[in-house]
Design an enzyme around this catalytic site. Sequence first.
Site, PDB file in Angstrom:
ATOM      1  N   TYR A 194       0.846  -1.191   0.000  1.00 56.73           N
ATOM      2  CA  TYR A 194       0.000   0.000   0.000  1.00 56.73           C
ATOM      3  C   TYR A 194       0.879   1.238   0.000  1.00 56.73           C
ATOM      4  O   TYR A 194       2.040   1.200   0.395  1.00 56.73           O
ATOM      5  CB  TYR A 194      -0.989   0.009   1.178  1.00 56.73           C
ATOM      6  CG  TYR A 194      -0.396   0.290   2.530  1.00 56.73           C
ATOM      7  CD1 TYR A 194      -0.341   1.590   3.027  1.00 56.73           C
ATOM      8  CD2 TYR A 194       0.104  -0.732   3.320  1.00 56.73           C
ATOM      9  CE1 TYR A 194       0.200   1.852   4.284  1.00 56.73           C
ATOM     10  CE2 TYR A 194       0.639  -0.483   4.572  1.00 56.73           C
ATOM     11  CZ  TYR A 194       0.678   0.816   5.044  1.00 56.73           C
ATOM     12  OH  TYR A 194       1.212   1.065   6.280  1.00 56.73           O
ATOM     13  N   CYS A 195       0.310   2.317  -0.501  1.00 62.45           N
ATOM     14  CA  CYS A 195       0.955   3.624  -0.471  1.00 62.45           C
ATOM     15  C   CYS A 195      -0.130   4.623  -0.068  1.00 62.45           C
ATOM     16  O   CYS A 195      -1.127   4.233   0.535  1.00 62.45           O
ATOM     17  CB  CYS A 195       1.585   3.958  -1.819  1.00 62.45           C
ATOM     18  SG  CYS A 195       0.416   4.039  -3.179  1.00 62.45           S
ATOM     19  N   GLN A 196       0.020   5.864  -0.401  1.00 59.77           N
ATOM     20  CA  GLN A 196      -0.979   6.853   0.012  1.00 59.77           C
ATOM     21  C   GLN A 196      -2.264   6.730  -0.798  1.00 59.77           C
ATOM     22  O   GLN A 196      -3.348   6.777  -0.245  1.00 59.77           O
ATOM     23  CB  GLN A 196      -0.402   8.268  -0.110  1.00 59.77           C
ATOM     24  CG  GLN A 196      -1.223   9.335   0.574  1.00 59.77           C
ATOM     25  CD  GLN A 196      -1.283   9.185   2.078  1.00 59.77           C
ATOM     26  OE1 GLN A 196      -0.403   8.606   2.698  1.00 59.77           O
ATOM     27  NE2 GLN A 196      -2.333   9.679   2.690  1.00 59.77           N
TER      28      GLN A 196
END
Length: 125
Positions: free
Chosen positions: A87-89
């Site tokens: 996951y990232c932003q």
Amino acid sequence: MYTLILLIVLTVAVILYYVFMYFRQKKILKTLSEEEFKAGYRKAQLIDVREPNEFANGHILGARNIPLTQLKARLKEIRPDKPVYLYCQSGSRSGRAAQLLHKNGCKDLSHLEGGFKKWGGKIKA
């Protein structure tokens, strides 16, 4: 006239490249809803590909921070035989991370739909 043709050809080439990359990413990376992500992330390698300052401001409980900018140098930290949850932003960096991991032998790749900003579960601040 030649400049206009060249500009059109370059524009079409760029569009085709992004369409190709979009469908390639869809093929190698499963996009999971928050519920699906919650159901499986404890059995997988949970990797946060955001930068360290973003990670320090809050992250999913149990995640390891391996920023996309450092991923190539830190590939040995990720086991290719186990599922990888990324996951990232917002979801774009995790897609690029998945492409790099896939090239290096990871086949079971998933990421959080909408990224961390859509996460409603437990976090560590």
